[in-house]
Enzyme design. Sequence first.
Site, PDB file in Angstrom:
ATOM      1  N   GLU A  85      47.201  26.050  27.426  1.00  0.00           N
ATOM      2  CA  GLU A  85      46.709  27.412  27.287  1.00  0.00           C
ATOM      3  C   GLU A  85      47.599  28.414  28.009  1.00  0.00           C
ATOM      4  O   GLU A  85      48.182  28.121  29.052  1.00  0.00           O
ATOM      5  CB  GLU A  85      45.284  27.507  27.850  1.00  0.00           C
ATOM      6  CG  GLU A  85      44.351  26.587  27.078  1.00  0.00           C
ATOM      7  CD  GLU A  85      42.889  26.693  27.470  1.00  0.00           C
ATOM      8  OE1 GLU A  85      42.075  26.055  26.806  1.00  0.00           O
ATOM      9  OE2 GLU A  85      42.571  27.398  28.440  1.00  0.00           O
ATOM     10  N   ASN A 136      35.456  30.450  40.255  1.00  0.00           N
ATOM     11  CA  ASN A 136      35.026  30.603  38.854  1.00  0.00           C
ATOM     12  C   ASN A 136      34.310  29.337  38.423  1.00  0.00           C
ATOM     13  O   ASN A 136      34.884  28.249  38.474  1.00  0.00           O
ATOM     14  CB  ASN A 136      36.243  30.820  37.944  1.00  0.00           C
ATOM     15  CG  ASN A 136      36.819  32.209  38.109  1.00  0.00           C
ATOM     16  OD1 ASN A 136      36.088  33.193  38.094  1.00  0.00           O
ATOM     17  ND2 ASN A 136      38.122  32.294  38.293  1.00  0.00           N
ATOM     18  N   CYS A 167      47.133  18.210  34.750  1.00  0.00           N
ATOM     19  CA  CYS A 167      47.709  18.469  36.069  1.00  0.00           C
ATOM     20  C   CYS A 167      47.467  17.249  36.955  1.00  0.00           C
ATOM     21  O   CYS A 167      46.389  16.650  36.897  1.00  0.00           O
ATOM     22  CB  CYS A 167      47.058  19.695  36.711  1.00  0.00           C
ATOM     23  SG  CYS A 167      47.726  20.103  38.346  1.00  0.00           S
ATOM     24  N   GLU A 192      51.115  21.977  37.816  1.00  0.00           N
ATOM     25  CA  GLU A 192      51.703  22.293  39.119  1.00  0.00           C
ATOM     26  C   GLU A 192      53.218  22.489  38.924  1.00  0.00           C
ATOM     27  O   GLU A 192      53.946  21.524  38.710  1.00  0.00           O
ATOM     28  CB  GLU A 192      51.392  21.150  40.102  1.00  0.00           C
ATOM     29  CG  GLU A 192      52.172  21.167  41.391  1.00  0.00           C
ATOM     30  CD  GLU A 192      52.205  22.522  42.111  1.00  0.00           C
ATOM     31  OE1 GLU A 192      51.148  23.139  42.303  1.00  0.00           O
ATOM     32  OE2 GLU A 192      53.322  22.957  42.482  1.00  0.00           O
ATOM     33  N   CYS A 225      38.920  22.628  40.373  1.00  0.00           N
ATOM     34  CA  CYS A 225      39.722  23.094  39.233  1.00  0.00           C
ATOM     35  C   CYS A 225      39.480  22.251  37.986  1.00  0.00           C
ATOM     36  O   CYS A 225      39.558  21.016  38.028  1.00  0.00           O
ATOM     37  CB  CYS A 225      41.202  23.044  39.612  1.00  0.00           C
ATOM     38  SG  CYS A 225      42.305  23.520  38.268  1.00  0.00           S
ATOM     39  N   CYS A 248      42.644  18.958  42.326  1.00  0.00           N
ATOM     40  CA  CYS A 248      41.865  19.798  43.243  1.00  0.00           C
ATOM     41  C   CYS A 248      40.400  19.777  42.778  1.00  0.00           C
ATOM     42  O   CYS A 248      40.120  19.832  41.580  1.00  0.00           O
ATOM     43  CB  CYS A 248      42.393  21.231  43.241  1.00  0.00           C
ATOM     44  SG  CYS A 248      44.105  21.344  43.807  1.00  0.00           S
ATOM     45  N   CYS A 296      49.911  34.673  31.880  1.00  0.00           N
ATOM     46  CA  CYS A 296      49.745  33.498  32.731  1.00  0.00           C
ATOM     47  C   CYS A 296      50.108  32.276  31.883  1.00  0.00           C
ATOM     48  O   CYS A 296      49.530  32.071  30.811  1.00  0.00           O
ATOM     49  CB  CYS A 296      48.281  33.450  33.185  1.00  0.00           C
ATOM     50  SG  CYS A 296      47.855  31.990  34.121  1.00  0.00           S
ATOM     51  N   CYS A 319      40.957  31.910  36.291  1.00  0.00           N
ATOM     52  CA  CYS A 319      41.654  30.927  37.131  1.00  0.00           C
ATOM     53  C   CYS A 319      40.885  29.624  37.201  1.00  0.00           C
ATOM     54  O   CYS A 319      39.699  29.611  37.515  1.00  0.00           O
ATOM     55  CB  CYS A 319      41.756  31.425  38.571  1.00  0.00           C
ATOM     56  SG  CYS A 319      42.943  32.696  38.807  1.00  0.00           S
ATOM     57  N   SER A 336      48.478  28.162  46.974  1.00  0.00           N
ATOM     58  CA  SER A 336      47.043  27.924  46.910  1.00  0.00           C
ATOM     59  C   SER A 336      46.635  27.290  48.226  1.00  0.00           C
ATOM     60  O   SER A 336      46.798  26.089  48.417  1.00  0.00           O
ATOM     61  CB  SER A 336      46.712  27.005  45.735  1.00  0.00           C
ATOM     62  OG  SER A 336      47.049  27.655  44.539  1.00  0.00           O
ATOM     63  N   LEU A 337      46.162  28.108  49.145  1.00  0.00           N
ATOM     64  CA  LEU A 337      45.852  27.627  50.494  1.00  0.00           C
ATOM     65  C   LEU A 337      44.409  27.092  50.532  1.00  0.00           C
ATOM     66  O   LEU A 337      44.174  25.939  50.838  1.00  0.00           O
ATOM     67  CB  LEU A 337      46.059  28.752  51.509  1.00  0.00           C
ATOM     68  CG  LEU A 337      45.941  28.355  52.970  1.00  0.00           C
ATOM     69  CD1 LEU A 337      47.062  27.412  53.378  1.00  0.00           C
ATOM     70  CD2 LEU A 337      45.958  29.588  53.877  1.00  0.00           C
ATOM     71  N   HIS A 338      43.465  27.980  50.238  1.00  0.00           N
ATOM     72  CA  HIS A 338      42.062  27.620  50.005  1.00  0.00           C
ATOM     73  C   HIS A 338      41.268  27.105  51.199  1.00  0.00           C
ATOM     74  O   HIS A 338      40.050  26.979  51.118  1.00  0.00           O
ATOM     75  CB  HIS A 338      41.930  26.632  48.850  1.00  0.00           C
ATOM     76  CG  HIS A 338      42.504  27.119  47.542  1.00  0.00           C
ATOM     77  ND1 HIS A 338      42.568  28.444  47.207  1.00  0.00           N
ATOM     78  CD2 HIS A 338      43.040  26.446  46.489  1.00  0.00           C
ATOM     79  CE1 HIS A 338      43.115  28.569  46.008  1.00  0.00           C
ATOM     80  NE2 HIS A 338      43.410  27.380  45.552  1.00  0.00           N
TER      81      HIS A 338
HETATM   82  N1  SAH Z   1      49.063  24.325  40.469  1.00  0.00           N
HETATM   83  C1  SAH Z   1      49.235  25.718  40.802  1.00  0.00           C
HETATM   84  C2  SAH Z   1      48.675  26.656  39.738  1.00  0.00           C
HETATM   85  C3  SAH Z   1      47.191  26.471  39.609  1.00  0.00           C
HETATM   86  S1  SAH Z   1      46.130  27.651  38.877  1.00  0.00           S
HETATM   87  C4  SAH Z   1      48.570  25.994  42.136  1.00  0.00           C
HETATM   88  O1  SAH Z   1      47.881  25.123  42.651  1.00  0.00           O
HETATM   89  O2  SAH Z   1      48.744  27.073  42.685  1.00  0.00           O
HETATM   90  C5  SAH Z   1      46.209  29.125  39.756  1.00  0.00           C
HETATM   91  C6  SAH Z   1      45.154  29.358  40.835  1.00  0.00           C
HETATM   92  O3  SAH Z   1      43.794  29.192  40.400  1.00  0.00           O
HETATM   93  C7  SAH Z   1      45.336  28.409  42.001  1.00  0.00           C
HETATM   94  O4  SAH Z   1      45.304  29.154  43.195  1.00  0.00           O
HETATM   95  C8  SAH Z   1      44.113  27.548  41.884  1.00  0.00           C
HETATM   96  O5  SAH Z   1      43.800  26.906  43.076  1.00  0.00           O
HETATM   97  C9  SAH Z   1      43.065  28.518  41.417  1.00  0.00           C
HETATM   98  N2  SAH Z   1      41.853  27.897  40.884  1.00  0.00           N
HETATM   99  C10 SAH Z   1      41.719  26.675  40.343  1.00  0.00           C
HETATM  100  N3  SAH Z   1      40.443  26.446  39.973  1.00  0.00           N
HETATM  101  C11 SAH Z   1      39.751  27.566  40.292  1.00  0.00           C
HETATM  102  C12 SAH Z   1      38.377  27.960  40.125  1.00  0.00           C
HETATM  103  N4  SAH Z   1      37.491  27.161  39.541  1.00  0.00           N
HETATM  104  N5  SAH Z   1      38.030  29.191  40.559  1.00  0.00           N
HETATM  105  C13 SAH Z   1      38.933  30.029  41.105  1.00  0.00           C
HETATM  106  N6  SAH Z   1      40.232  29.719  41.267  1.00  0.00           N
HETATM  107  C14 SAH Z   1      40.645  28.497  40.863  1.00  0.00           C
END
Ligand code: SAH
Length: 353
Positions: A89, A291, A110, A161, A117, A114, A103, A337, A215-217
């Site tokens: 997508e 999300n 992937c 990734e 995701c 995570c 995007c 996202c 993507s720190l989180h």
């Molecule tokens: N692999 C890359 C790109 C991933 S998607 C990465 O990890 O950065 C882009 C962003 O969306 C990342 O920061 C990811 O962690 C975030 N993301 C993934 N699932 C999500 C969700 N359910 N809600 C909000 N953000 C999410």
Amino acid sequence: MFSIHEDKALLDLLASIGEKPYRLKQIHQEFYKNLVLDFSEMTSLPAKLRESLASSVQTTDLTIDVTHRSEDGQTTKILLKTHDDRRIEAVIMRHLSGRTTLCISCQAGCPMACSFCATGTLGLERNLSVGEILDQITIAKTLLAKEQRELRNIVFMGMGEPLTNYDNVCEAIRILSDQKKWDFSSRRITVSTCGIAPKIVAFGREFPQVSLAISLHAPNDTARSDVMPVNKTYPLEVLMAALDEYVAITNKRVFYEYIMIAGVTDRLPYADELATLLAGRMAHVNFIPYNAWEGGAMRNYRPSSRVIIERFQKKLEEKGVPSTIRHTMGDDIAAACGQLARKHGTEDTKKDS
Ligand code: SAH
């Protein structure tokens, strides 16, 4: 068949049919600048050459399966099919400011898994080729040309990734920013990674102008490993050391993505820990409210409230760390996202009209 993005193969083809190398420039002009995808319509080329090109060269390998546009018209999700029947997508975001962002995906599925995701549940199906990465741009540009819109930003934040498909992502960026081709400013490209530390430094050396998002989180190893398995391989100490080196090389601010999941990543002590971790570093934090998608329900994941996010922001502000709250686009069409996950045969409910 080979991809139009392969200059060497094009030059070989031209030589083999007795055409001069300057034809390459004309092909570039027709394809990258005029956005002509059908060789029979490349009228600046002789008819015979057009025929040879059409029988050996592909301008796109991906095909559009279906497109969905959000209710507000701002977001279009493009579901694409690969030659081996995988689904990936790309998402177009039309910002109210007039800017347009695309995007794109770099892998089918992937490998990073995570917990929050949707793409992570697929596992890695395969890396996308350079051509497949660029095809998403060709296709989006073609759709946008019909609206007289131009792409301003490209973000590698779709499926996959980027730093685990390193060579193809790098080559795609080189072609994208090549002055003779799309001449897309590398300052308007962002690569987002979950934190593949050794590649971050290499990437900074190679593309000091491309923006980097991490993507720190979570602000400590226990919390981060809980939601991101990659943290066990590259814990925060290793990741932050790589990022310090990245900043020393590029002198660029790093964007930190921080997903706000109620009771999971938004615990109050984490606000202080996050502020301490990033204080004094060249950082900008984007808070992304979680999300929702089906898989998250099993874990009871819910987005944090605005009040909590603002509390985090305040803590960061006190330590001089700038931040913004990411406004979610396209969640009504599952284009937000982390919602991108399409297995073959998945039914979509709404079609673009
Ligand atoms: N692999 C890359 C790109 C991933 S998607 C990465 O990890 O950065 C882009 C962003 O969306 C990342 O920061 C990811 O962690 C975030 N993301 C993934 N699932 C999500 C969700 N359910 N809600 C909000 N953000 C999410």
